[in-house]
Enzyme design. Sequence first.
Site, PDB file in Angstrom:
ATOM      1  N   ARG A 107      95.244 -10.025 119.515  1.00 28.97           N
ATOM      2  CA  ARG A 107      96.594 -10.557 119.716  1.00 28.97           C
ATOM      3  C   ARG A 107      96.949 -10.761 121.193  1.00 28.97           C
ATOM      4  NH1 ARG A 107      99.939  -5.632 117.065  1.00 28.97           N
ATOM      5  NH2 ARG A 107     101.722  -7.016 117.394  1.00 28.97           N
ATOM      6  N   GLU A 245     101.902  11.992 101.968  1.00 27.69           N
ATOM      7  CA  GLU A 245     100.865  13.005 101.766  1.00 27.69           C
ATOM      8  C   GLU A 245      99.592  12.262 101.359  1.00 27.69           C
ATOM      9  OE1 GLU A 245     102.352  16.410  99.355  1.00 27.69           O
ATOM     10  OE2 GLU A 245     104.268  15.371  99.528  1.00 27.69           O
ATOM     11  N   ASP A 282     107.432  -0.877 106.532  1.00 27.07           N
ATOM     12  CA  ASP A 282     108.373  -1.996 106.698  1.00 27.07           C
ATOM     13  C   ASP A 282     109.199  -2.195 105.431  1.00 27.07           C
ATOM     14  OD1 ASP A 282     107.153  -2.465 109.222  1.00 27.07           O
ATOM     15  OD2 ASP A 282     105.592  -3.635 108.224  1.00 27.07           O
TER      16      ASP A 282
END
Length: 341
Positions: A107, A245, A282
């Site tokens: 990127r 977890e 997100d």
Amino acid sequence: MAKKIVTFGEIMLRLAPEGYYRFVQADTFGATYGGGEANVAVSLANYGFDASFVTKLPKHEIGQSAVNALRKFGVDTSKIVRGGDRVGIYFLEKGASQRPSKVIYDRADSSIAKASRSDFDWKSIFEGVEWFHFTGITPALNDEVAEICMDACKAAKEMGITISCDLNYRNKLWSKEKAGKVMAALCEYVDVCIANEEDAADVFGIHAVDTDVTAGTVNHDGYKDVAKQLADRFGFKKVAITLRESISANDNNWSAMLYDGNDYFFSKKYPMRIVDRVGGGDSFGGGLICASLNGYDSQNTIEFAVAASCLKHSIEGDFNMVSMDEVLKLANGDASGRVQR
């Protein structure tokens, strides 16, 4: 009229081998698009909000393909600045069993990484907006982009807009020391902080006691303390912490906690068989923003956000392609996965 939300960050081309192939085995790579704040915008558009994603993308066809990927789900792309030469890329190798997933970034020198502060007129971008969201990934790109984030936060604060930030520390982008310094300055403007088990420790040196993320153990009292320390230090109105977890790359237990400045609220825990975990955090952020803007109380807010992100783990790609009704059904207790006819 739908409430307006703006998210700001980088959308990348995601290249992934088919299924569980390793990079070195792959002859073909599936191409999709995704990135922290773009993923949040898609979630919110799916929930019926007026969600706008802000970034900088090239004018060429790959840049347009990224724009089209957002438009497909109803995200407003009208504030995206066009220019620069390249779309950032990330390669994803999906883990299985005890083999973890891997991400390789390509990127450097992307359009958003080469953006300048003069590219964005935040007063205009924020007209009529109620909520602004960004993550710790975006200011990690470089100092100029960090300044752009600061400009956005200052403008949003002046205009009375609620600001949320997912700390999202990425050690492949910057050091813990740099992250701590830059994020501390930005967090002075943030109302709602989102973090996971490791972010608070990596960015601000705030650790949960009796918790080992690699062993899959979570101590509730430890996270209460982490949330309170974060809120006390920066004045956050709310702190949400996802609690993963990790039993293996395929199987995780998933829950979260919300601290609203007075009390602590823990969600129910979901045992998940993972299809694709990228974008899980997100989707949690998108659910939290949705529930907050809909006026849910604290317990129902954290239940909605966790249910939304639980469902995301069952979906290929970065985007959480679920509806309000689907999230509410799971949040209200139907986790059977039975066929709907």
